[in-house]
Write a protein that holds these residues in place. Structure first.
Motif, mmCIF file in Angstrom:
data_model
loop_
_atom_site.group_PDB
_atom_site.id
_atom_site.type_symbol
_atom_site.label_atom_id
_atom_site.label_comp_id
_atom_site.label_asym_id
_atom_site.label_seq_id
_atom_site.Cartn_x
_atom_site.Cartn_y
_atom_site.Cartn_z
ATOM 1 N N PRO A 56 69.382 -27.496 20.146
ATOM 2 C CA PRO A 56 68.317 -27.948 21.043
ATOM 3 C C PRO A 56 68.749 -28.959 22.100
ATOM 4 O O PRO A 56 68.028 -29.180 23.064
ATOM 5 C CB PRO A 56 67.301 -28.572 20.089
ATOM 6 C CG PRO A 56 68.131 -29.047 18.930
ATOM 7 C CD PRO A 56 69.202 -27.998 18.774
ATOM 8 N N LEU A 57 69.927 -29.577 21.935
ATOM 9 C CA LEU A 57 70.371 -30.594 22.887
ATOM 10 C C LEU A 57 71.567 -30.135 23.717
ATOM 11 O O LEU A 57 72.061 -30.881 24.556
ATOM 12 C CB LEU A 57 70.733 -31.887 22.148
ATOM 13 C CG LEU A 57 69.641 -32.463 21.241
ATOM 14 C CD1 LEU A 57 70.140 -33.712 20.530
ATOM 15 C CD2 LEU A 57 68.384 -32.779 22.039
ATOM 16 N N ALA A 58 72.033 -28.919 23.484
ATOM 17 C CA ALA A 58 73.294 -28.476 24.092
ATOM 18 C C ALA A 58 73.219 -28.379 25.606
ATOM 19 O O ALA A 58 74.227 -28.569 26.292
ATOM 20 C CB ALA A 58 73.710 -27.127 23.503
ATOM 21 N N ALA A 59 72.028 -28.101 26.160
ATOM 22 C CA ALA A 59 71.919 -27.885 27.599
ATOM 23 C C ALA A 59 71.745 -29.182 28.389
ATOM 24 O O ALA A 59 71.635 -29.149 29.610
ATOM 25 C CB ALA A 59 70.743 -26.951 27.890
ATOM 26 N N LEU A 60 71.744 -30.320 27.699
ATOM 27 C CA LEU A 60 71.445 -31.596 28.356
ATOM 28 C C LEU A 60 72.722 -32.344 28.726
ATOM 29 O O LEU A 60 73.742 -32.216 28.052
ATOM 30 C CB LEU A 60 70.596 -32.473 27.427
ATOM 31 C CG LEU A 60 69.291 -31.845 26.924
ATOM 32 C CD1 LEU A 60 68.578 -32.817 25.988
ATOM 33 C CD2 LEU A 60 68.387 -31.452 28.088
ATOM 34 N N ASP A 61 72.640 -33.143 29.802
ATOM 35 C CA ASP A 61 73.774 -33.995 30.148
ATOM 36 C C ASP A 61 73.847 -35.148 29.142
ATOM 37 O O ASP A 61 72.925 -35.377 28.351
ATOM 38 C CB ASP A 61 73.654 -34.527 31.572
ATOM 39 C CG ASP A 61 72.399 -35.359 31.790
ATOM 40 O OD1 ASP A 61 72.263 -36.426 31.157
ATOM 41 O OD2 ASP A 61 71.531 -34.932 32.583
ATOM 42 N N ALA A 62 74.947 -35.898 29.174
ATOM 43 C CA ALA A 62 75.220 -36.883 28.130
ATOM 44 C C ALA A 62 74.130 -37.947 28.030
ATOM 45 O O ALA A 62 73.686 -38.296 26.925
ATOM 46 C CB ALA A 62 76.576 -37.540 28.383
ATOM 47 N N ARG A 63 73.669 -38.467 29.165
ATOM 48 C CA ARG A 63 72.660 -39.538 29.131
ATOM 49 C C ARG A 63 71.330 -39.008 28.600
ATOM 50 O O ARG A 63 70.688 -39.629 27.753
ATOM 51 C CB ARG A 63 72.487 -40.135 30.523
ATOM 52 C CG ARG A 63 71.458 -41.255 30.548
ATOM 53 C CD ARG A 63 71.366 -41.914 31.909
ATOM 54 N NE ARG A 63 70.345 -42.955 31.925
ATOM 55 C CZ ARG A 63 70.072 -43.697 32.982
ATOM 56 N NH1 ARG A 63 70.759 -43.530 34.108
ATOM 57 N NH2 ARG A 63 69.122 -44.612 32.919
ATOM 58 N N THR A 64 70.897 -37.850 29.142
ATOM 59 C CA THR A 64 69.627 -37.273 28.699
ATOM 60 C C THR A 64 69.704 -36.891 27.227
ATOM 61 O O THR A 64 68.736 -37.040 26.477
ATOM 62 C CB THR A 64 69.282 -36.032 29.545
ATOM 63 O OG1 THR A 64 69.307 -36.386 30.924
ATOM 64 C CG2 THR A 64 67.923 -35.479 29.178
ATOM 65 N N ARG A 65 70.875 -36.440 26.804
ATOM 66 C CA ARG A 65 71.052 -36.039 25.409
ATOM 67 C C ARG A 65 70.843 -37.224 24.482
ATOM 68 O O ARG A 65 70.213 -37.095 23.430
ATOM 69 C CB ARG A 65 72.452 -35.456 25.238
ATOM 70 C CG ARG A 65 72.716 -34.861 23.871
ATOM 71 C CD ARG A 65 74.067 -34.169 23.857
ATOM 72 N NE ARG A 65 74.264 -33.442 22.625
ATOM 73 C CZ ARG A 65 74.836 -32.259 22.536
ATOM 74 N NH1 ARG A 65 75.240 -31.655 23.628
ATOM 75 N NH2 ARG A 65 74.987 -31.664 21.373
ATOM 76 N N LEU A 66 71.370 -38.379 24.847
ATOM 77 C CA LEU A 66 71.228 -39.578 24.016
ATOM 78 C C LEU A 66 69.759 -39.947 23.857
ATOM 79 O O LEU A 66 69.282 -40.212 22.746
ATOM 80 C CB LEU A 66 72.010 -40.726 24.648
ATOM 81 C CG LEU A 66 72.027 -42.048 23.893
ATOM 82 C CD1 LEU A 66 72.766 -41.894 22.569
ATOM 83 C CD2 LEU A 66 72.666 -43.141 24.740
#
Length: 346
Positions: free
Chosen positions: A156-166
């Motif tokens: 569910p988090l794979a498509a997000l950039d590093a900041r948004t993922r955090l």
């Protein structure tokens, strides 16, 4: 137990054979390398691909022959699969409508869930006008709006950039903690698994190779994949007291006592490098040749060949002092107190 499943799926030369149980309120992370069968397992639980044999039992109801739309299962796919022609509100309302709610009731449910994920002001936006993190939250709200007994999350988090993922990981953890049903998280990211899951299940080649809580798995990996996942050097041999004899005649000494088939593991940070054979206390010392060097966070990770292949973490200052370059001959040392030895059979 909310979910009790035995998933057997044959697809060409690949065979998935996975037994899985998840309790109400529990989040289980399914990890494994590409092609291990993670997504196949998730799609089988959702009813999107048929079982060759086995069963899926949810709250004591056999769902094996039940079509996807009649299962109390919510799914968040890796690319979210939001309906592009529908607003965020209508995307979330879609599930309740399919489950029999009238238009007004479905919109009331959607509004509540959009408020819970902090997107009330984005209800009328279509997916193309949402950021990656916002789309992920809409997909989660859509999955939860049907009050699922089982929630399935596919990367569910794979498509997000590093900041948004955090940021989104922290929000997702909050929602999963409040979800009363069972949750299966499919991921290849160990950090997602460690932060979000209560229990880890590791699959390779369609079968479970290790499962347990994070502390157990990180302390005692049982395959090369798991060792790489948790960042340890791992070797298999035969234990004779404090010594584990590896293939090829090399041996490693540990403070643990183990007899018979055994693993021995230690972190890259435990490996000390010397320009010449060191004097003193290290029990495990061997000549090595540097084969690779890469940046690893604030340090450098070097790969060494020799009687065993090993990864070592050192500071840039130490690398400069040792004049490191591929082909450099060194001595490696690991203290017995830095190693862990444990039986192959758990």
């Amino acid at each position: 137990m909310t979910l009790d499943a035995h998933l057997v799926v044959h697809r060409g030369d690949f065979r998935l054979d996975l037994e899985l149980t998840i309790a109400a309120g529990e989040t289980v992370a399914l990890l494994g390398p590409n092609g291990a069968g993670k997504t196949t397992a998730l799609r089988a639980l959702a009813g999107l691909i048929p079982l060759t044999s086995g069963h899926v039992t949810l709250e004591d109801r056999d769902l094996t022959e039940v079509p996807p739309e009649r299962r109390r299962v919510g799914v968040v796919f890796q690319d979210y699969l939001l309906f592009p022609h529908l607003s965020a509100r209508d995307n979330v309302a879609f599930g309740p409508r399919r489950h029999g709610a009238d238009r007004r009731g479905a919109h009331e449910i959607a509004d509540r869930w959009l408020a819970r994920v902090g997107l009330t002001d984005f209800a009328r936006r279509k997916p193309r006008h949402l950021s990656g993190g916002q789309a992920q939250r809409v997909a989660l709200a859509r999955a939860l709006a049907v009050d699922p007994v089982l929630l399935l999350l596919d990367e569910p988090l794979a498509a997000l950039d590093a900041r948004t993922r955090l940021e989104t990981r922290a929000e997702l953890h909050r929602h999963l903690s409040a979800h009363p049903g069972a949750t299966l998280l499919v991921t290849h990211d160990p950090l997602d698994a460690l932060v979000l899951a209560d229990r880890l299940v590791i699959v390779e080649d369609g079968r479970v190779v290790q499962e347990g809580d994070a502390a157990t798995i990180t302390a005692q990996p049982r395959t090369d994949y798991v060792a790489q996942l948790v960042g340890l050097n791992l070797y298999r041999g035969r234990g004779d007291g404090h010594v584990v004899h590896l293939e090829g005649g090399f041996a490693l000494t540990a403070t643990d006592v183990v007899h018979g088939a055994a693993f021995v593991a230690f972190p890259p940070a435990a490996v000390a490098l010397h320009p010449a054979r060191p004097d003193g206390s290290p029990r495990n010392t061997w000549p090595a040749v540097l084969t690779d060097i890469q940046r690893h966070g604030d340090n450098l990770r070097v790969r060494l060949d020799g009687p065993i292949v090993v990864a070592a973490d050192i500071t840039p200052a130490a690398a400069a002092h040792l004049d490191l370059a591929p082909g450099r001959e060194l001595w490696a040392a690991v203290k017995a107190s830095e190693t862990r030895a444990y039986p192959v059979s758990s």
